[in-house]
Design an enzyme around this catalytic site. Structure first.
Site, PDB file in Angstrom:
ATOM      1  N   ASP A 230      -4.210 -15.733   9.347  1.00 18.21           N
ATOM      2  CA  ASP A 230      -5.327 -15.287   8.515  1.00 18.21           C
ATOM      3  C   ASP A 230      -6.665 -15.547   9.213  1.00 18.21           C
ATOM      4  O   ASP A 230      -6.870 -16.614   9.808  1.00 18.21           O
ATOM      5  CB  ASP A 230      -5.262 -16.095   7.210  1.00 18.21           C
ATOM      6  CG  ASP A 230      -6.161 -15.558   6.124  1.00 18.21           C
ATOM      7  OD1 ASP A 230      -5.958 -14.405   5.718  1.00 18.21           O
ATOM      8  OD2 ASP A 230      -7.071 -16.281   5.673  1.00 18.21           O
ATOM      9  N   GLU A 294      -4.774 -11.595  12.311  1.00 15.61           N
ATOM     10  CA  GLU A 294      -5.640 -10.809  11.435  1.00 15.61           C
ATOM     11  C   GLU A 294      -7.058 -11.033  11.959  1.00 15.61           C
ATOM     12  O   GLU A 294      -7.733 -11.982  11.583  1.00 15.61           O
ATOM     13  CB  GLU A 294      -5.548 -11.267   9.976  1.00 15.61           C
ATOM     14  CG  GLU A 294      -6.307 -10.311   9.060  1.00 15.61           C
ATOM     15  CD  GLU A 294      -7.124 -10.965   7.952  1.00 15.61           C
ATOM     16  OE1 GLU A 294      -7.486 -10.268   7.004  1.00 15.61           O
ATOM     17  OE2 GLU A 294      -7.443 -12.163   8.034  1.00 15.61           O
TER      18      GLU A 294
HETATM   19  C1  GLC Z   1      -7.861 -12.669   4.795  1.00 12.92           C
HETATM   20  C2  GLC Z   1      -6.855 -12.333   3.711  1.00 12.92           C
HETATM   21  C3  GLC Z   1      -7.608 -12.159   2.428  1.00 12.92           C
HETATM   22  C4  GLC Z   1      -8.276 -13.467   2.076  1.00 12.92           C
HETATM   23  C5  GLC Z   1      -9.179 -13.926   3.211  1.00 12.92           C
HETATM   24  C6  GLC Z   1      -9.553 -15.357   3.049  1.00 12.92           C
HETATM   25  O1  GLC Z   1      -8.736 -11.652   5.069  1.00 12.92           O
HETATM   26  O2  GLC Z   1      -6.130 -11.206   4.082  1.00 12.92           O
HETATM   27  O3  GLC Z   1      -6.771 -11.740   1.384  1.00 12.92           O
HETATM   28  O4  GLC Z   1      -9.041 -13.317   0.917  1.00 12.92           O
HETATM   29  O5  GLC Z   1      -8.536 -13.844   4.456  1.00 12.92           O
HETATM   30  O6  GLC Z   1      -8.457 -16.189   3.292  1.00 12.92           O
END
Ligand code: GLC
Length: 570
Positions: A230, A294
């Site tokens: 994440d 991500e």
């Molecule tokens: C990422 C996740 C999202 C979350 C954010 C904070 O972007 O995909 O759902 O709110 O991180 O952890």
């Protein structure tokens, strides 16, 4: 030829006997199709209205039958659920709303029996404010070792009454919150790039590094096949925590997400050392495991830095996700993706939907300029999607994506053609984005509504009690899995056929050659033994000779209508 006449749209799939993962062998993730499960909204065995691990385990055979290689589970760890589990209070335990560690083990075992790999979510940028470390930090006070695990700073102004800098939360509002010290005085501020319940870790502190190695090993020892990481572009902050430059500060939140140069908390070079460290942790384990970043970083050549040979293995291709349904733009993002990722020896990935963006079946029914990936759409949005157009394009887009070489990510419900749920009352919305922007951004609840399994069952088969943490619209009956199973031409059977052909013909490991002689509005290429043609223009396209393996919509004789993709055996 109509889709009804297409071959092999439905084939019985033996699931329980699959002894080996579908993508066996080295580096399975290079070509894998990975299905994102959002545990709150997939299947609810306990009947409390929130999905759980036991529910997932029961429904896993349907995913094996669909033909995916792996599942990625969004967070199911202990959490106060202020950001739907992306606010973790214990990284090594299961939240009681989702079950227990034993339930996780049962899920993993069932997945293995079915030949599915399991990837879990790791949230290293921040914890929950209910994490033991943060509670210790609050109690220990300024200057303590406990505070140094997070980003505490004195405020500006005469009495420290102003935040330490001008950083903004991705969810809206200031990225700093002031604490009250133990003696009742107004105290330091802590940084939270997301909600105030999500304090950022201090990744300059070696104790944080050690802790995340422990977390990785905990789940690796439990047999997971990898991690989706994440906010992988966020961990390190620029030295001195300088203000965001004025121009960037005035950008919209989503623009700021995408412009790492101007935002001192994104894409700092030091972050790569963390992933080199984790690469070594994974390398200590036998078998082949994956780290997927991500990282909302553009251009793709920059995102590719996350997947250099000694770092992660995959990074989400958000440039692809953000590309409108326009042939020229898609051709160039495909070229750019393949060049950027293969340039560092990694596979490209492809993705169209996830739990943070408007579902692509609705996005493609909006005007391109309003298709903001994560601002959401709601009852008073100006532009409402054209559902039929959106679905037609989404099916064509998915058929295109699944024919590309590399690894593809699917988000639960897209195989049913599910649209975004727009008509949600304000009071049921849970996304902090909605609340922190005072409703200006609808946020992400619309793509997180529990998915329909059986049209005529309570909660459409999500559970047996009829409860659902976000209300499901009546139209979900039309998209229910049981209405599509075995129905030629349904979206579910389109996905199943695409995954079967993709795997049979090894498209994930193939390479792409563009075909000449088509209009600009047509995307045409060959991948191994398959010719793929997508018609994004208004003019019907005459199809070349060959056996049609798959079509995303009805064909008009030997002619490809608008917003339709076809695969032809070359
Ligand atoms: C990422 C996740 C999202 C979350 C954010 C904070 O972007 O995909 O759902 O709110 O991180 O952890």
């Amino acid at each position: 030829m109509s889709v009804d006449a297409l071959p092999a749209m439905t084939r019985p799939v033996e699931t329980a006997m699959t002894p080996e993962p579908r993508t066996s062998g080295a580096e399975w993730w290079r070509s894998a199709v990975i299905y994102q499960i959002y545990p709150r909204s997939f299947a609810d065995a306990s009947g409390d209205g929130i999905g759980d691990l036991a529910g997932i385990t029961e429904r896993l055979p349907s995913l094996a039958g669909l033909g995916v290689d792996a599942v990625w589970l969004s967070p199911f760890f202990r959490s106060p659920q202020k950001d739907a589990g992306y606010d973790v209070s214990d990284y090594c335990d299961v939240d009681p709303i989702f079950g227990t560690l034993a339930d996780f083990d049962a899920l993993r075992d069932r997945a293995r029996e079915l030949g599915l790999r399991v990837i879990v979510d790791l949230v290293p940028n921040h914890s929950s404010d209910q994490h033991a470390w943060f509670q210790e930090a609050l109690a220990a006070g300024p200057g303590s070792a406990e505070r140094d695990r997070y980003m505490f700073r004195a405020g500006k102004g005469e009495n420290g009454e102003l935040p330490p800098n001008n950083w903004q939360s991705v969810f809206g509002g200031d990225a700093w919150t002031r604490v009250t010290e133990a003696d009742g005085s107004a105290g330091e501020w802590y940084l939270h790039i997301f909600d105030s319940s999500q304090p950022d870790f201090n990744w300059k502190n070696p104790i944080v590094w050690e802790e995340f190695r422990r977390v990785l090993r905990f789940w690796l020892d439990r047999g997971v096949d990898g991690f989706r990481v994440d906010v992988a572009h966020g961990l390190m902050k620029q030295e001195g925590l300088p203000d965001i430059a004025e121009a960037a500060a005035s950008d919209s939140i989503s623009d700021a997400l995408m412009s790492p140069e101007s935002v001192p908390y994104w894409a700092q070079p030091a972050v790569h050392e963390v992933y080199r460290d984790w690469h070594r942790v994974l390398a200590d384990y036998e078998g082949d495991r994956v780290l997927c970043a991500e990282a909302w970083v553009e251009p793709l050549a920059k995102a590719a830095l996350w997947v250099r040979p000694d770092e992660m293995h995959q990074a989400f291709n958000f440039s692809y996700l953000g590309t409108p349904w326009q042939a020229e733009k898609l051709r160039s993002v495909i070229d750019e993706s393949i060049a950027a990722f293969t340039g560092v020896g990694a596979p490209s990935t492809w993705v169209l939907s996830n739990h943070d963006v408007v579902r692509h079946a609705s996005r493609y029914g909006l005007l391109p300029k309003t298709a903001v990936p994560n601002a959401g759409i709601g009852p008073s949005s100006n532009d409402k999607p054209d559902a039929a157009l959106g679905l037609r394009r989404a099916r064509a887009a998915s058929a295109l994506m699944l024919s590309l070489p590399g690894s593809a990510y699917l988000y639960q419900g897209e195989e049913l053609g599910l649209p975004e749920v727009i008509e949600l009352d304000d009071h049921v919305r849970e996304d902090p984005t909605f609340h922190r922007t005072g409703g200006e951004s609808y946020g992400r609840d619309g793509c997180r509504v529990p998915i329909p399994w059986e049209a005529d069952a309570p909660a459409f088969g999500f559970n047996t009690t009829g409860g659902s943490w976000l209300p499901q619209p009546a139209e979900f009956a039309d998209y229910a899995r049981d209405r599509q199973e075995g129905v030629a031409g349904s979206t579910l059977e389109l996905y199943r056929a695409a995954l079967a052909s993709r795997s049979e013909r090894d498209l994930g490991l193939g390479s792409l050659q563009w075909l000449e002689g088509f209009d600009d509005d047509v995307i045409a290429f060959r991948n191994g033994t398959v010719t793929v043609i997508a018609n994004l223009g208004a003019v019907p396209v005459e199809l070349p000779e060959g056996k049609i393996l798959l079509a995303s919509g009805p064909l008009d004789g030997p002619v490809l209508p608008t917003d339709t993709t076809v695969w032809i055996a070359a």
